[in-house]
Design a protein around this motif. Structure first.
Motif, PDB file in Angstrom:
ATOM      1  N   LEU A   9       2.210   6.426  -7.037  1.00 51.51           N
ATOM      2  CA  LEU A   9       1.124   7.190  -7.645  1.00 51.51           C
ATOM      3  C   LEU A   9       1.212   8.686  -7.374  1.00 51.51           C
ATOM      4  O   LEU A   9       0.575   9.480  -8.072  1.00 51.51           O
ATOM      5  N   GLY A  10       2.001   9.075  -6.383  1.00 51.90           N
ATOM      6  CA  GLY A  10       2.075  10.484  -5.984  1.00 51.90           C
ATOM      7  C   GLY A  10       2.278  11.471  -7.122  1.00 51.90           C
ATOM      8  O   GLY A  10       1.477  12.416  -7.282  1.00 51.90           O
ATOM      9  N   PRO A  11       3.314  11.306  -7.948  1.00 51.95           N
ATOM     10  CA  PRO A  11       3.552  12.271  -9.037  1.00 51.95           C
ATOM     11  C   PRO A  11       2.402  12.333 -10.037  1.00 51.95           C
ATOM     12  O   PRO A  11       2.076  13.409 -10.550  1.00 51.95           O
ATOM     13  N   LEU A  12       1.771  11.186 -10.314  1.00 56.01           N
ATOM     14  CA  LEU A  12       0.657  11.161 -11.262  1.00 56.01           C
ATOM     15  C   LEU A  12      -0.559  11.871 -10.677  1.00 56.01           C
ATOM     16  O   LEU A  12      -1.262  12.615 -11.387  1.00 56.01           O
ATOM     17  N   VAL A  13      -0.812  11.658  -9.396  1.00 53.95           N
ATOM     18  CA  VAL A  13      -1.924  12.354  -8.730  1.00 53.95           C
ATOM     19  C   VAL A  13      -1.710  13.872  -8.819  1.00 53.95           C
ATOM     20  O   VAL A  13      -2.658  14.630  -9.070  1.00 53.95           O
ATOM     21  N   GLU A  14      -0.481  14.322  -8.631  1.00 53.04           N
ATOM     22  CA  GLU A  14      -0.180  15.756  -8.708  1.00 53.04           C
ATOM     23  C   GLU A  14      -0.488  16.314 -10.091  1.00 53.04           C
ATOM     24  O   GLU A  14      -1.019  17.424 -10.233  1.00 53.04           O
ATOM     25  N   VAL A  15      -0.150  15.567 -11.130  1.00 53.28           N
ATOM     26  CA  VAL A  15      -0.440  15.993 -12.502  1.00 53.28           C
ATOM     27  C   VAL A  15      -1.950  16.131 -12.698  1.00 53.28           C
ATOM     28  O   VAL A  15      -2.437  17.126 -13.261  1.00 53.28           O
ATOM     29  N   LEU A  16      -2.689  15.153 -12.225  1.00 57.91           N
ATOM     30  CA  LEU A  16      -4.146  15.180 -12.380  1.00 57.91           C
ATOM     31  C   LEU A  16      -4.777  16.332 -11.600  1.00 57.91           C
ATOM     32  O   LEU A  16      -5.684  17.010 -12.099  1.00 57.91           O
ATOM     33  N   GLU A  17      -4.299  16.575 -10.397  1.00 59.28           N
ATOM     34  CA  GLU A  17      -4.815  17.682  -9.587  1.00 59.28           C
ATOM     35  C   GLU A  17      -4.497  19.026 -10.250  1.00 59.28           C
ATOM     36  O   GLU A  17      -5.326  19.942 -10.252  1.00 59.28           O
ATOM     37  N   ARG A  18      -3.298  19.135 -10.799  1.00 62.64           N
ATOM     38  CA  ARG A  18      -2.912  20.375 -11.467  1.00 62.64           C
ATOM     39  C   ARG A  18      -3.782  20.613 -12.704  1.00 62.64           C
ATOM     40  O   ARG A  18      -4.173  21.742 -12.999  1.00 62.64           O
ATOM     41  N   GLY A  19      -4.096  19.537 -13.411  1.00 65.87           N
ATOM     42  CA  GLY A  19      -4.949  19.666 -14.584  1.00 65.87           C
ATOM     43  C   GLY A  19      -6.358  20.093 -14.225  1.00 65.87           C
ATOM     44  O   GLY A  19      -6.988  20.886 -14.942  1.00 65.87           O
ATOM     45  N   GLN A  20      -6.842  19.600 -13.098  1.00 66.82           N
ATOM     46  CA  GLN A  20      -8.177  20.017 -12.642  1.00 66.82           C
ATOM     47  C   GLN A  20      -8.166  21.482 -12.219  1.00 66.82           C
ATOM     48  O   GLN A  20      -9.095  22.228 -12.534  1.00 66.82           O
ATOM     49  N   ALA A  21      -7.129  21.885 -11.513  1.00 64.83           N
ATOM     50  CA  ALA A  21      -7.038  23.273 -11.043  1.00 64.83           C
ATOM     51  C   ALA A  21      -6.961  24.251 -12.223  1.00 64.83           C
ATOM     52  O   ALA A  21      -7.473  25.373 -12.148  1.00 64.83           O
ATOM     53  N   ALA A  22      -6.339  23.805 -13.315  1.00 67.77           N
ATOM     54  CA  ALA A  22      -6.190  24.658 -14.495  1.00 67.77           C
ATOM     55  C   ALA A  22      -7.395  24.578 -15.419  1.00 67.77           C
ATOM     56  O   ALA A  22      -7.463  25.305 -16.423  1.00 67.77           O
ATOM     57  N   GLY A  23      -8.343  23.711 -15.092  1.00 62.91           N
ATOM     58  CA  GLY A  23      -9.528  23.572 -15.925  1.00 62.91           C
ATOM     59  C   GLY A  23      -9.327  22.674 -17.130  1.00 62.91           C
ATOM     60  O   GLY A  23     -10.209  22.589 -18.004  1.00 62.91           O
ATOM     61  N   GLU A  24      -8.197  21.996 -17.209  1.00 60.66           N
ATOM     62  CA  GLU A  24      -7.945  21.083 -18.335  1.00 60.66           C
ATOM     63  C   GLU A  24      -8.722  19.779 -18.174  1.00 60.66           C
ATOM     64  O   GLU A  24      -9.140  19.173 -19.174  1.00 60.66           O
ATOM     65  N   PHE A  67     -13.016  14.664 -11.054  1.00 58.10           N
ATOM     66  CA  PHE A  67     -12.985  13.234 -10.719  1.00 58.10           C
ATOM     67  C   PHE A  67     -12.049  13.073  -9.528  1.00 58.10           C
ATOM     68  O   PHE A  67     -11.357  14.031  -9.145  1.00 58.10           O
ATOM     69  N   ASP A  68     -12.051  11.908  -8.943  1.00 58.63           N
ATOM     70  CA  ASP A  68     -11.130  11.661  -7.834  1.00 58.63           C
ATOM     71  C   ASP A  68      -9.751  11.364  -8.410  1.00 58.63           C
ATOM     72  O   ASP A  68      -9.578  10.340  -9.102  1.00 58.63           O
ATOM     73  N   PRO A  69      -8.750  12.216  -8.166  1.00 56.54           N
ATOM     74  CA  PRO A  69      -7.433  12.032  -8.775  1.00 56.54           C
ATOM     75  C   PRO A  69      -6.761  10.704  -8.425  1.00 56.54           C
ATOM     76  O   PRO A  69      -6.110  10.101  -9.280  1.00 56.54           O
ATOM     77  N   LEU A  70      -6.929  10.259  -7.179  1.00 58.31           N
ATOM     78  CA  LEU A  70      -6.299   8.997  -6.781  1.00 58.31           C
ATOM     79  C   LEU A  70      -6.922   7.819  -7.519  1.00 58.31           C
ATOM     80  O   LEU A  70      -6.216   6.918  -7.985  1.00 58.31           O
ATOM     81  N   THR A  71      -8.238   7.839  -7.654  1.00 56.19           N
ATOM     82  CA  THR A  71      -8.914   6.760  -8.383  1.00 56.19           C
ATOM     83  C   THR A  71      -8.482   6.746  -9.848  1.00 56.19           C
ATOM     84  O   THR A  71      -8.207   5.680 -10.414  1.00 56.19           O
ATOM     85  N   MET A  72      -8.398   7.923 -10.460  1.00 57.91           N
ATOM     86  CA  MET A  72      -7.974   7.999 -11.858  1.00 57.91           C
ATOM     87  C   MET A  72      -6.520   7.560 -12.003  1.00 57.91           C
ATOM     88  O   MET A  72      -6.163   6.860 -12.964  1.00 57.91           O
ATOM     89  N   ALA A  73      -5.670   7.969 -11.055  1.00 56.40           N
ATOM     90  CA  ALA A  73      -4.262   7.564 -11.106  1.00 56.40           C
ATOM     91  C   ALA A  73      -4.144   6.051 -11.012  1.00 56.40           C
ATOM     92  O   ALA A  73      -3.338   5.425 -11.724  1.00 56.40           O
ATOM     93  N   ARG A  74      -4.937   5.438 -10.146  1.00 56.77           N
ATOM     94  CA  ARG A  74      -4.924   3.975 -10.024  1.00 56.77           C
ATOM     95  C   ARG A  74      -5.394   3.318 -11.325  1.00 56.77           C
ATOM     96  O   ARG A  74      -4.874   2.284 -11.734  1.00 56.77           O
ATOM     97  N   ALA A  75      -6.381   3.942 -11.964  1.00 53.83           N
ATOM     98  CA  ALA A  75      -6.878   3.402 -13.228  1.00 53.83           C
ATOM     99  C   ALA A  75      -5.799   3.460 -14.306  1.00 53.83           C
ATOM    100  O   ALA A  75      -5.605   2.496 -15.060  1.00 53.83           O
ATOM    101  N   VAL A 129       0.836  -1.200   0.000  1.00 49.17           N
ATOM    102  CA  VAL A 129       0.000   0.000   0.000  1.00 49.17           C
ATOM    103  C   VAL A 129       0.871   1.251   0.000  1.00 49.17           C
ATOM    104  O   VAL A 129       0.649   2.190  -0.782  1.00 49.17           O
ATOM    105  N   ALA A 130       1.875   1.267   0.852  1.00 51.47           N
ATOM    106  CA  ALA A 130       2.787   2.413   0.916  1.00 51.47           C
ATOM    107  C   ALA A 130       3.549   2.563  -0.394  1.00 51.47           C
ATOM    108  O   ALA A 130       3.756   3.683  -0.882  1.00 51.47           O
ATOM    109  N   ALA A 131       3.959   1.436  -0.973  1.00 52.61           N
ATOM    110  CA  ALA A 131       4.698   1.472  -2.237  1.00 52.61           C
ATOM    111  C   ALA A 131       3.819   2.023  -3.353  1.00 52.61           C
ATOM    112  O   ALA A 131       4.273   2.811  -4.191  1.00 52.61           O
ATOM    113  N   GLU A 132       2.544   1.616  -3.366  1.00 57.50           N
ATOM    114  CA  GLU A 132       1.619   2.105  -4.391  1.00 57.50           C
ATOM    115  C   GLU A 132       1.389   3.602  -4.242  1.00 57.50           C
ATOM    116  O   GLU A 132       1.431   4.348  -5.238  1.00 57.50           O
TER     117      GLU A 132
END
Length: 206
Positions: free
Chosen positions: A141-156, A160-168, A134-137
């Protein structure tokens, strides 16, 4: 100067030892990729490296330490390949595309490394090494979650839930890894399909 205490001599020994460790790690990767984790004995790895088993024991406390170094080497190599390609993009959407594309590119270029990684993880060796999955996952996933959150903040990206999308994203990309050893698998085509898939899944439409 004290005899036998030559700094240049120590540096040379360190260089030779590092080169030998690297040789052993690369041989382990090749053996695991070809024969599977269970069949990757230190004797077989030594034979591939053209050295004695004793020399492996000199550099590594045991197979567990060697396998741990294999994992560190491959993960660092993947990061070194993907990181600059993702960071070179300006928008979050392009970073997501680069993340997926560069991961599949790495699989195409270094199939043995990816196959060895799949073998090790599939064997349950991580649990034997005391790695918390779990800790390894979460760390992966941390850097990918950050990308997704940044994209949401910018309106791109849509909401959606960034962690769920990152896992997908990781689940779909990782589902390709076990097939990386198949020479008929067109990983470029896989990259195109997956980048399109997640572009459509994340884009912010009116």
């Amino acid at each position: 100067m004290v005899p036998g205490n030559n700094p240049d001599g120590r540096e040379r020994r360190s260089f030779i030892e590092a080169a030998r460790r690297s040789q052993i790690v690369e041989s382990a990767i090749e053996v695991i990729a070809e024969a599977g984790y269970a069949q990757a004995s230190t004797a077989r790895i030594a034979e591939r490296a053209g050295i004695s088993r004793g020399l492996i024991s000199y550099h590594f406390a045991g197979k567990e330490e060697l396998i741990a170094q294999v994992l560190l080497t491959v993960f660092a190599d993947v990061g070194a390949y993907m990181g600059p390609r993702v960071a070179a993009q300006v928008t979050a959407a392009d970073q997501l595309r680069a993340y997926i594309q560069s991961n599949l590119e790495y699989m195409a270029l270094y199939r043995s490394r990816v196959t060895a990684l799949v073998e090790i993880i599939g064997s349950g060796a991580l649990g034997e090494m005391g790695v918390d999955p779990v800790a390894a996952e979460n760390e992966a996933l941390g850097p990918l979650v950050e990308v997704l959150e940044r994209g949401q903040a910018a309106g791109e990206f849509r909401r959606f839930d960034p962690l769920t999308m990152a896992r997908a994203v990781r689940a779909v990309v990782d589902s390709v890894s076990p097939h990386a050893s198949d020479p008929d698998l067109d990983l470029d085509a896989c990259a195109r399909e997956l980048t399109t898939l997640f572009h459509l899944a994340t884009r912010n439409t009116p």
